[in-house]
Design an enzyme around this catalytic site. Structure first.
Site, mmCIF file in Angstrom:
data_model
loop_
_atom_site.group_PDB
_atom_site.id
_atom_site.type_symbol
_atom_site.label_atom_id
_atom_site.label_comp_id
_atom_site.label_asym_id
_atom_site.label_seq_id
_atom_site.Cartn_x
_atom_site.Cartn_y
_atom_site.Cartn_z
ATOM 1 N N HIS A 172 0.961 -1.218 0.118
ATOM 2 C CA HIS A 172 0.036 -0.078 0.067
ATOM 3 C C HIS A 172 0.955 1.263 0.072
ATOM 4 O O HIS A 172 0.446 2.307 -0.250
ATOM 5 C CB HIS A 172 -0.932 0.108 1.102
ATOM 6 N N ASP A 198 0.301 -7.381 1.477
ATOM 7 C CA ASP A 198 0.750 -6.315 1.649
ATOM 8 C C ASP A 198 2.153 -6.147 1.861
ATOM 9 O O ASP A 198 2.888 -5.576 2.416
ATOM 10 C CB ASP A 198 0.298 -5.662 2.911
ATOM 11 N N SER A 216 4.570 2.752 8.085
ATOM 12 C CA SER A 216 4.422 1.584 7.059
ATOM 13 C C SER A 216 5.736 1.208 6.035
ATOM 14 O O SER A 216 6.305 1.869 5.640
ATOM 15 C CB SER A 216 3.379 1.916 6.111
#
Length: 474
Positions: free
Chosen positions: A125, A155, A229
């Site tokens: 993402h 992911d 992230s």
């Protein structure tokens, strides 16, 4: 870099991450209660160990000096078309100064895992839909990244930069990680590069996070905020145990971290990375069965105690007969991992390497038995399903969509070759096949089973950009 299909972008764009999701709504808060006075007691508090492997460790600084050069900032740019009430009329665009497109920028983190080859792991993402990706190293250098591949359902994404004066983090054995182990998160939250937070492992094997794909998360109370992230979660030896992925907050991501952070175990990320390097994609196997979560009503119908939990087999597809499962079997464990629901069994399958051996604990006719089988890959080219589908490539729905909507069913059209038989019949990339006159199906395995006998006429019900219509495959 090829942009993901529209359906994938809509489903996955806000799935989770360093720009964090907020799907947990029900929070119990107990008011403080006055208690009678009691004799003073000494409270035992968690503390960092004074030594690791027999070596004194009065500070995390020596370990971080080795780790932080391997954690990078990931900058992405995406060209986004600017829509106007006047459509594409150039006159009105000039009159009101409306550009045809704007540049959307975002910031995340990444981890160098192979210095010799320049490989960097991050989250899917973080780079999804990006037109340009650049990497800023801890020494200030900024390099253009090459996209190798990604897997939206776990992911995980893999990039490559020139391998000059790089430092990589050694990879740990994540299976040895236990709740209570101390861990350190390194990343770039809110753009503050090389930020370090510490905490403990709250849990391993988390698989009940809403709206996320296949899950086997490490949960930690080390602060993970927007921009973290794709960053590193390391143990006190400076070994990479996970890739930071998501944080959850009932009041939204901008409210800050509340000790609910999640990371992808490095063993899983390493497996995805190897598949991307070997084949450019991640392929998953299937048991070839449909299942349903066992509740008290179903347990009663099967003559089992009301407390029975598991996934009952409701349908065995043609290829699924090789699994050794039968309709009515209740799967209660897989490779020793407890299975309480249909989702748990599907999640288990999605995390296993292709063609891996699986041992299932099964209740069959009220008796415990054990079934040993393998996860087999399904072909995805339309020609192997039906000649009228030649030129199309299929895939299962994104797992995040299935978790958001348990009733979601269908098959995604990943690609359609130009001027192929499927293309001439009207099938297009990004279409979602939701039904067919050949029979009912929930996923790719079911779809294949319905067309195996090649019906005389094949009619597909297709959802395209929110509109549903029928296509007769010629």
């Amino acid at each position: 870099m090829r942009a993901a299909p529209t359906l994938l972008a809509l489903v996955l764009a806000a799935a989770f991450g360093g720009f964090a999701a907020t799907a947990m709504r029900d929070v119990l808060q107990q008011p403080a209660q006055a208690e009678p006075a009691a004799p003073a007691t000494v409270r035992t508090l968690a503390a960092l160990p004074t030594a690791v492997d027999g070596q004194p460790l009065p500070s995390l600084a020596p370990m971080l000096q080795r780790v932080t050069p391997s954690v990078v900032s990931v900058h992405t740019k995406q060209r986004v078309r600017v829509n106007t009430p006047f459509g594409n009329d150039p006159f009105f665009r000039r009159m009101f100064g409306i550009p045809e497109e704007r540049i959307a920028e975002s910031l995340g983190s990444g981890v160098i895992v192979d210095a010799a080859q320049g490989y960097i792991l991050t989250n899917h993402h973080v780079i999804e839909g990006a037109d340009d990706v650049s990497i800023t190293l801890s020494d200030g250098r900024t390099l253009t990244a090459e996209f190798i591949g990604s897997d939206p359902d776990t992911d995980v994404a893999l990039m490559k930069i020139p391998s000059e004066r790089l430092s990589a983090i050694p990879l740990a054995d994540a299976s040895a990680l236990q709740p209570g182990d101390f861990v350190v998160a390194v990343g770039n939250p809110f753009g503050f590069s090389q930020t370090v937070t510490s905490g403990i492992v709250s849990a391993v094997g988390r698989s009940n996070v809403p709206g996320v794909g296949f899950q086997n998360f490490i949960q930690t109370d080390a602060s993970i905020n927007p921009g973290n992230s794709g960053g590193a979660l390391v143990n006190l030896r400076g070994e990479l145990v996970g890739i930071n992925t998501a944080s959850f907050n009932t009041r939204g991501s901008m409210a800050g971290n509340i000790g609910l952070g999640f990371a992808i175990p490095i063993d899983l990320a390493r497996n995805v990375m190897q598949q991307l390097l070997d084949t450019g994609e991640v392929r998953r196997g299937t048991l070839g069965v449909d299942t349903q979560t066992v509740d008290a009503r179903i347990a009663e119908g099967l003559g089992l105690p009301a407390t029975t939990r598991g996934a009952v087999v409701t349908r065995v597809y043609g290829g699924g007969a090789q699994s050794g499962l039968r309709t009515g079997d209740v799967v209660t464990a897989a490779n020793g991992q407890r299975i309480d629901s249909s989702d748990a069994l599907r999640n288990f399958q999605g995390l296993q390497p292709l063609d891996s051996a699986v041992t299932l604990d099964v209740l069959r006719n009220g008796e415990n038995t054990r079934v040993t089988t393998r996860l087999r890959a399904l072909p995805r080219d339309g020609a192997s399903y039906d000649a009228r589908l030649t030129g199309a490539t299929f895939a299962d729905l994104p797992e995040a969509l299935r978790r958001q909507n348990p009733r979601a069913r269908g098959v995604l059209v990943e690609r359609v070759a130009a001027d192929s038989r499927a293309y001439r019949s009207g099938l297009r990339e990004g279409d979602l096949i939701v039904a067919a006159n050949s029979g009912e199906f929930r996923d790719l395995a079911g779809f294949r089973d319905t067309v195996v006998e090649e019906p005389r006429q094949l009619v597909l019900q297709v959802s395209r950009r929110g509109r549903i219509g029928n296509l007769i495959m010629e």
